[in-house]
Design an enzyme around this catalytic site. Sequence first.
Site, PDB file in Angstrom:
ATOM      1  N   HIS A  42       0.575  -1.154  -0.054  1.00  0.00           N
ATOM      2  CA  HIS A  42       0.002   0.045   0.058  1.00  0.00           C
ATOM      3  C   HIS A  42       0.927   1.322   0.246  1.00  0.00           C
ATOM      4  O   HIS A  42       2.243   1.008   0.203  1.00  0.00           O
ATOM      5  CB  HIS A  42      -0.839  -0.067   1.194  1.00  0.00           C
ATOM      6  CG  HIS A  42      -0.110  -0.134   2.558  1.00  0.00           C
ATOM      7  ND1 HIS A  42       0.103  -1.164   3.190  1.00  0.00           N
ATOM      8  CD2 HIS A  42       0.583   0.964   3.259  1.00  0.00           C
ATOM      9  CE1 HIS A  42       0.987  -1.026   4.076  1.00  0.00           C
ATOM     10  NE2 HIS A  42       1.265   0.520   4.456  1.00  0.00           N
ATOM     11  N   HIS A 127       5.721   5.922  -1.614  1.00  0.00           N
ATOM     12  CA  HIS A 127       6.623   4.654  -1.561  1.00  0.00           C
ATOM     13  C   HIS A 127       5.734   3.459  -1.166  1.00  0.00           C
ATOM     14  O   HIS A 127       4.840   3.763  -0.443  1.00  0.00           O
ATOM     15  CB  HIS A 127       8.006   4.834  -0.816  1.00  0.00           C
ATOM     16  CG  HIS A 127       7.796   5.044   0.542  1.00  0.00           C
ATOM     17  ND1 HIS A 127       7.322   6.086   1.004  1.00  0.00           N
ATOM     18  CD2 HIS A 127       7.794   4.015   1.648  1.00  0.00           C
ATOM     19  CE1 HIS A 127       7.112   5.809   2.440  1.00  0.00           C
ATOM     20  NE2 HIS A 127       7.417   4.606   2.787  1.00  0.00           N
TER      21      HIS A 127
END
Length: 190
Positions: A42, A127
């Site tokens: 995620h 990220h």
Amino acid sequence: MRLFAAVLPPEDVTRELATEVAELRKLPGAEGLRWTGRPGWHFTLAFYGEVDEDVVGDLSARLERAARRTAPFPLALRGGGQFGHGRALWAGAEGDLAALRLLADRSEAAARKAGVAMGEHRRYKAHLTVARSRVAVDARPYVAVLDEFGSRTWTVGELVLVRSHLPVSGVAGEQPRYEAVGRWALGGAG
């Protein structure tokens, strides 16, 4: 409960990344990294830490407003990098990063307004963590492979409030378990 706000990539995109990670795991030294699993992939927008249950309702209402005020936007996994001298290896993002950053800022502001202690504000860096290490490692070979990686572009259409259940068994390699406790459509759609 331990919570964070996130953007979750669709299943076909995580499948593309899983193929890339399988190649990374063949590189020398890969056995020394703790690889994250697909269920945990995620983009964290805002990490809230431990949140009292009596705050979750207000936080959820504020996240719903943040989602409604944010239009859907395109995103793809692209490239990669490292934090902390190779202690975290990640896949990056490409697309409307300004919209992703705005959603992250709104997710943080929602928590502050709901009374969640957020600590110092840091500029958001998109990220998706694929591996961690307790010690510094030379991540350059992994980053070089990730630099060539790119997924298909998808439309981010929801903001998700996620509860993380940390491992308690003490079994080496056990992964945290993630549970969506709230989902809100971006732009008020759907």
